[in-house]
Structure formats: structure tokens, C-alpha cells
Enzyme design. Structure first.
Site, short mmCIF file in Angstrom:
data_model
loop_
_atom_site.label_atom_id
_atom_site.label_comp_id
_atom_site.label_asym_id
_atom_site.label_seq_id
_atom_site.Cartn_x
_atom_site.Cartn_y
_atom_site.Cartn_z
N HIS A 223 0.67 -1.10 0.09
CA HIS A 223 0.02 0.08 -0.09
C HIS A 223 0.92 1.31 0.08
O HIS A 223 0.27 2.39 -0.41
CB HIS A 223 -0.96 -0.15 1.26
CG HIS A 223 -1.80 -1.17 1.27
ND1 HIS A 223 -2.62 -1.52 0.39
CD2 HIS A 223 -1.95 -2.12 2.21
CE1 HIS A 223 -3.19 -2.64 0.83
NE2 HIS A 223 -2.88 -2.97 1.92
N HIS B 92 6.01 7.34 5.82
CA HIS B 92 5.61 6.61 4.53
C HIS B 92 5.15 7.69 3.68
O HIS B 92 5.09 8.78 4.02
CB HIS B 92 4.70 5.43 4.81
CG HIS B 92 3.29 5.95 5.07
ND1 HIS B 92 2.84 6.24 6.76
CD2 HIS B 92 2.22 6.64 4.65
CE1 HIS B 92 1.59 6.53 6.88
NE2 HIS B 92 1.38 6.79 5.47
N HIS C 256 2.75 9.03 -0.11
CA HIS C 256 1.50 8.94 -0.90
C HIS C 256 1.86 9.44 -2.25
O HIS C 256 2.30 10.61 -2.37
CB HIS C 256 0.29 9.23 -0.64
CG HIS C 256 -0.17 8.62 0.81
ND1 HIS C 256 -1.05 7.58 1.02
CD2 HIS C 256 0.30 8.92 2.13
CE1 HIS C 256 -1.12 7.22 2.21
NE2 HIS C 256 -0.43 7.88 2.98
N HIS D 207 3.99 10.93 5.04
CA HIS D 207 3.35 10.97 6.35
C HIS D 207 4.17 10.37 7.52
O HIS D 207 4.76 9.51 7.42
CB HIS D 207 1.87 10.21 6.38
CG HIS D 207 0.90 10.77 5.55
ND1 HIS D 207 -0.10 9.95 4.88
CD2 HIS D 207 0.53 12.06 5.28
CE1 HIS D 207 -0.94 10.77 4.37
NE2 HIS D 207 -0.52 12.00 4.37
N THR E 275 -5.90 7.59 6.74
CA THR E 275 -6.30 7.77 5.31
C THR E 275 -6.60 6.18 4.79
O THR E 275 -6.58 6.16 3.49
CB THR E 275 -5.42 8.46 4.45
OG1 THR E 275 -4.00 7.98 4.44
CG2 THR E 275 -5.13 10.06 4.83
N THR E 276 -5.98 5.30 5.65
CA THR E 276 -6.19 4.03 5.14
C THR E 276 -7.24 3.20 6.08
O THR E 276 -7.24 3.69 7.29
CB THR E 276 -4.70 3.20 4.75
OG1 THR E 276 -4.30 3.42 6.36
CG2 THR E 276 -4.08 3.86 3.83
#
Ligand SMILES: [Zn+2]
Length: 247
Positions: free
Chosen positions: A87, A112, A114, A131, A198-199
Site C-alpha cells: 500500500h 511513509h 503517497h 506522513h 487515510t487507510t
């Protein structure tokens, strides 16, 4: 074929006595199709928050002038491993780095990325967003977000992604520890709002601290990340509802 795979997975899981692993496999999620963001809340009873009223990401706009106290960063060298979890690409952090906000310490757990950015600022999307995920001793979460614009190569990314794990489940040890402090912009001004992961499971009550200034990453670095993920990993913008964004 699919059914067969599922059954053999179930057998495997039961063999190793891991019912929870089976549950999480069944509830797996993604960024497109049936497993995409619009269905996250339906994929598992654990994800009901994904339909909540205080979800992230958002478009940060209509700022409320607030006297935000300075964010105090106390980051040490601590990133040791880079992991592709299917992810995102994530660097797990060892204990000893924290931020202070609202008089509370939040320990840095991992950072991590995005691509493209999840949050927007005044309607503007960025090619990449980091993030930095923190938790206090009661498990409350605080996420510091840093936007990237395309430009000069980023020294910290060069180190963290020197050996980019290209496939889900792959994990590499960093040749030398990284200090995520190098990822922060010089100007430490930030926006603040109340949001969620957000996941899945999209848990709410997360303090979001979005740095106002973007930092840079080269086109090659951004493409290197995108190719490790094989698809965009940004959840769409969520409604603000009764919240406001402070600055
Ligand atoms: Zn994230």
C-alpha cells in the site's frame, strides 16, 4: 481458481493458528475496483469509521486564524528498514524520536508516502506527500504531513530509497540510519485539523499537522516511488463537514 486460492490460504492460516491473519486477508483493500476507497467501509466490520464525518484527507482551505503553538520536533537518527507493504513504502523508526503538541509527547513510529498527495492545499495537489506517524502513550495519533514539489533531488529520499523495495512484502535494511528531521521544511509553520487515518480502518481522532512549506524531490525519485507501488495510493478528498482548518 480464485476460490481454490482462498481455500488454500484458509488452510495455511489455520495450520499456523492465525485466524486474525485470515480475517485481515479477507478484508484486504486497495485503491481501485471492488476494494477501492468507496467500498472500504463495506469490506470489513473493522472499517466502519471509513464512512465517518471526520475523515482524511481533505482540501485544506478557508483557514481559521488561530494562535497555534510551535510544533516541537525532537528527531534522532532512527530509520533502519524500508518496507513495501503493498500500500506504501514505509520506513519504521526505532524509539527515541518525538514531537510535542498540546503539552503531550507523541513518539515517531514510522514514515511513509503517497503519490500523488492525499491532502490538497487551497485546491492544489502535489506529486508526493510524506506522513510521519506518531502515537502518545495512550495510543492517540498525530500525523505530520510534508508536501513535495518536483525539483532538486531530496537527500533523505536518496538515502531511504537507495535500495527501493519494488514488490509487496519486500523489506530492505538501510545501509545507514536516516534522520527524518532532514525531510522537514526549514519553516516549521503548519496547518492543523482533526481527521483520521487515510487507510482502513480509517480511525478518527487523529491530530493532523500539515507543514505549510513544501520540500523538493526529483522527477526520478517520484517516479521511482510510483513504480514500486504500481498504482496511485491516494485516498480521494473527504468532506470537511463540521470541521475547520486552523493556521
Ligand atoms: Zn499515509
Amino acid at each position: 481458481m480464485k476460490k481454490k486460492l482462498l481455500i488454500s490460504y484458509a488452510v495455511l492460516s489455520l495450520t499456523f493458528g492465525s485466524a486474525s491473519a485470515l480475517a485481515s486477508e479477507k478484508a484486504d483493500w486497495g485503491y481501485s475496483g471492488h476494494q477501492g476507497p468507496e467500498n472500504w467501509a463495506k469490506l470489513s466490520g473493522d472499517n466502519l469509521s471509513c464512512d465517518g464525518k471526520n475523515q482524511s484527507p481533505i482540501n485544506l482551505t478557508g483557514f481559521i486564524e488561530a494562535d497555534l503553538t510551535p510544533l516541537i520536533f525532537d528527531y534522532q537518527q532512527g530509520g533502519e528498514q524500508v518496507i513495501n507493504n503493498g500500500h506504501t513504502v514505509q520506513v519504521n523508526y526505532q524509539q527515541g524520536s518525538s514531537i510535542t503538541i498540546d503539552g503531550k509527547h507523541f513518539n515517531l513510529l514510522q514514515f511513509h508516502f503517497h503519490a500523488p498527495s492525499e491532502n490538497h492545499i487551497n485546491g492544489h495537489s502535489y506529486p508526493l506527500e510524506a506522513h510521519l506517524v506518531h502515537a502518545d502513550k495512550n495510543g492517540n495519533l498525530a500525523v505530520v504531513a510534508v508536501m513535495f514539489k518536483e525539483g532538486k533531488s531530496n537527500a533523505l529520499l536518496a538515502k531511504a530509497w537507495q535500495s527501493m523495495p519494488k514488490h509487496a512484502g519486500e523489506q530492505h535494511k538501510l545501509t545507514s540510519k536516516v534522520n527524518v528531521d532532514k525531510l522537514l521544511p526549514k519553516n516549521r509553520d503548519y496547518y492543523r485539523f482533526n481527521g483520521s487515518l487515510t487507510t482502513p480502518p480509517c480511525s478518527e481522532g487523529v491530530r493532523w499537522l500539515v507543514m505549510k512549506d513544501a520540500v523538493s524531490a526529483s522527477k526520478t525519485q517520484i517516479e521511482n516511488f510510483e513504480s514500486a507501488l504500481h498504482e496511485a495510493n491516494n485516498r480521494p478528498i473527504q468532506p470537511l463537514n463540521a470541521r475547520s482548518v486552523m493556521q
